[in-house]
Enzyme design. Structure first.
Site, PDB file in Angstrom:
ATOM      1  N   GLY A  97     -67.818  35.785 -55.042  1.00  0.00           N
ATOM      2  CA  GLY A  97     -66.427  35.775 -54.590  1.00  0.00           C
ATOM      3  C   GLY A  97     -66.325  35.305 -53.152  1.00  0.00           C
ATOM      4  O   GLY A  97     -65.404  34.566 -52.783  1.00  0.00           O
ATOM      5  N   ASP A 318     -68.324  48.158 -51.141  1.00  0.00           N
ATOM      6  CA  ASP A 318     -69.396  47.720 -52.046  1.00  0.00           C
ATOM      7  C   ASP A 318     -70.340  48.864 -52.420  1.00  0.00           C
ATOM      8  O   ASP A 318     -71.271  48.658 -53.209  1.00  0.00           O
ATOM      9  CB  ASP A 318     -70.202  46.586 -51.398  1.00  0.00           C
ATOM     10  CG  ASP A 318     -69.365  45.311 -51.258  1.00  0.00           C
ATOM     11  OD1 ASP A 318     -68.400  45.131 -52.037  1.00  0.00           O
ATOM     12  OD2 ASP A 318     -69.669  44.504 -50.372  1.00  0.00           O
TER      13      ASP A 318
HETATM   14  C1  S3P Z   1     -67.136  40.348 -48.497  1.00  0.00           C
HETATM   15  C2  S3P Z   1     -65.964  41.069 -48.520  1.00  0.00           C
HETATM   16  C3  S3P Z   1     -65.682  42.120 -49.517  1.00  0.00           C
HETATM   17  C4  S3P Z   1     -66.940  42.586 -50.228  1.00  0.00           C
HETATM   18  C5  S3P Z   1     -67.820  41.443 -50.652  1.00  0.00           C
HETATM   19  C6  S3P Z   1     -68.228  40.610 -49.457  1.00  0.00           C
HETATM   20  C7  S3P Z   1     -67.307  39.302 -47.479  1.00  0.00           C
HETATM   21  O1  S3P Z   1     -64.791  41.594 -50.488  1.00  0.00           O
HETATM   22  O2  S3P Z   1     -66.604  43.384 -51.355  1.00  0.00           O
HETATM   23  O3  S3P Z   1     -68.987  41.923 -51.304  1.00  0.00           O
HETATM   24  O4  S3P Z   1     -68.430  38.813 -47.283  1.00  0.00           O
HETATM   25  O5  S3P Z   1     -66.304  38.941 -46.831  1.00  0.00           O
HETATM   26  P1  S3P Z   1     -63.183  41.653 -50.289  1.00  0.00           P
HETATM   27  O6  S3P Z   1     -62.864  40.879 -49.092  1.00  0.00           O
HETATM   28  O7  S3P Z   1     -62.636  41.042 -51.546  1.00  0.00           O
HETATM   29  O8  S3P Z   1     -62.864  43.109 -50.170  1.00  0.00           O
END
Ligand code: S3P
Length: 435
Positions: A97, A318
């Site tokens: 993501g 996380d």
């Molecule tokens: C992350 C932000 C978080 C986290 C992901 C890594 C990042 O997600 O859960 O594992 O590297 O910016 P969200 O921004 O969707 O909360």
């Protein structure tokens, strides 16, 4: 992939000093920003995980030379903010993501078209949280009708800065908009309902970008250039979390996790576990490239259930799979609320943890934004990880405490964030074998 599985069972007390692999969030950003910089950057401690390698491979497709002189080291020959080349094929973010959402902001501002794709899990994750505000900036991105990937990005759009108040506390949304903002006319401001990890802000500043930031707020001006710099990636707190919880729960354990990144927006689990009675010492505090790091010494303690304050949820977003296992093994009830975001992670983590723990005989009452976990004996059983790396690792811990074997199905995706988890875990004392 559903073929690979692990059998987790009682092992011995956890002992020793453990070297946890590099931070995933920092590794993604280090390659991205080094690629956009003028000059050559050296990255040490880069996470050799599938997610972060996918990001590096995408920058190679975008015309950036990246060398790997030794494992966990990358030399990135930056091409400058205006030097990326049009890719000849779709860009595959894998399970990440972070990769997809940050790249959406960057690619929306390029003069060429591009397409971002991902694996089965990423293909179900919500992207409107980034495509919505990017459209307000002037970007043109098509998604599936329900707002999921692929993202078809139409390049050549002139972007304008916005002042955006995000409805979700998300470092990915914030970082995406800041990257687009680097190319936008005027200033881009992002305000958050709760402060999230500020790696983008700290690292852009290390690359010479003028950026104004404080918890929950970030603002930069478009048209700035990045100056190459070297990056030392700290050990990933979210990977360390599995050993922090396991050592807390397994009688006789005493482990030290070396040089773990302790960005204050990541360490909510320490607060939650301390509320539950954990024995965690922070030793040798230092700074690695603007990020606080320290050794964590964790010894077994008897944990008691607690109500997890909602204010701490984004700082441990996380870490809930690991926390659920701690709660299952603790005395009394643990109450989690304000955590609906867990439903849109690599899997629906509230459902995956509640269902999995129930199948091991633990009582869990699931709510739309959390759960009440009733601590008690953990039995054996078969667990579906839903291809989610953190669900798989969490249930390996459950297997250390259970009365029977815990079979964890579909563990291939552990390699996205924590390659070598099984070897490290076995070396520390875990009972764990291939299924
Ligand atoms: C992350 C932000 C978080 C986290 C992901 C890594 C990042 O997600 O859960 O594992 O590297 O910016 P969200 O921004 O969707 O909360």
């Amino acid at each position: 992939m559903t073929s690979q599985s692990w059998i987790a069972h009682t092992g011995s007390a956890l002992q020793g000093a453990l070297a946890i692999p590099g931070d995933k969030s920092v590794s993604h950003r280090s390659v991205m920003f080094a690629a956009l910089a003028d000059g050559t950057s050296r990255i040490e401690g880069f996470l050799e995980g599938e997610d972060t390698r996918a990001t590096a491979a995408i920058f190679s497709q975008l015309g950036v030379r990246i060398e790997t002189p030794s494992p966990s080291t990358r030399i990135v020959r930056g091409v400058g903010v205006d030097g990326l080349k049009a890719p000849s094929a779709a860009l595959d973010c894998g399970n990440a993501g972070t990769g997809m959402r940050l790249l959406a902001g960057l690619l929306a501002a390029q003069p060429f078209d591009s397409t971002l794709i991902g694996d089965a899990s990423l293909s179900k994750r919500p992207m409107r949280r980034v495509t919505g505000p990017l459209a307000q900036m002037g970007a043109k991105i098509d998604t599936c009708d329900d707002g999921t990937p692929p993202l078809r990005i139409h390049g050549g759009q002139a972007l304008t800065g916005i002042d955006f108040t995000s409805p979700v506390a998300s470092a990915q949304v914030k970082s995406c908009l800041l990257l687009a903002g680097l190319y936008a006319q005027g200033e881009t401001t992002v305000r958050e309902p709760h402060p999230t990890r500020d790696y983008t802000e700290r690292m852009l500043s290390a690359f010479g970008v003028e950026i104004d930031f404080s918890p929950g707020y970030a603002k930069l001006r478009g048209g700035q250039r990045l100056r190459a710099t070297d990056i030392a990636v700290p050990a990933d707190f979210s990977s360390a979390a599995f050993f922090i919880v396991a050592a807390s729960l397994i009688p006789g354990s005493d482990v030290t996790l070396k040089a773990v990144g302790l960005n204050p927006r990541r360490t909510g689990l320490l607060e939650a576990l301390r509320l539950m009675g954990a024995d965690i010492e922070v030793l040798n505090p230092a700074e690695h490239g603007g990020e606080p790091v320290a050794d964590l010494r964790v010894r077994h303690a008897v944990l008691k259930g607690a109500r997890i304050p909602e204010s701490v949820v984004p700082d441990m977003i996380d870490e809930f799979p690991a926390l659920f296992v701690a709660a299952a093994a603790a005395q009394g009830q643990t109450i989690v609320s304000g955590a609906a975001e867990l439903r849109v992670k690599e899997s629906d983590r509230l459902a995956a943890m509640a269902t999995g723990l129930r199948s091991l005989g633990v009582q869990v009452d699931e709510t739309p934004d959390g759960a009440t976990i009733h601590g008690g004996p953990i039995g054996g059983g078969i667990i579906e990880s839903h291809g989610d790396h953190r669900i798989a690792m969490a249930f390996c811990i459950a297997g250390q405490l259970s009365t029977g074997e815990v079979v964890v199905l579909d563990i291939a995706n552990v390699a996205t964030s924590f390659p070598g988890f099984d070897t490290l875990a076995r070396g520390a004392g875990f009972g764990l074998r291939e299924g």
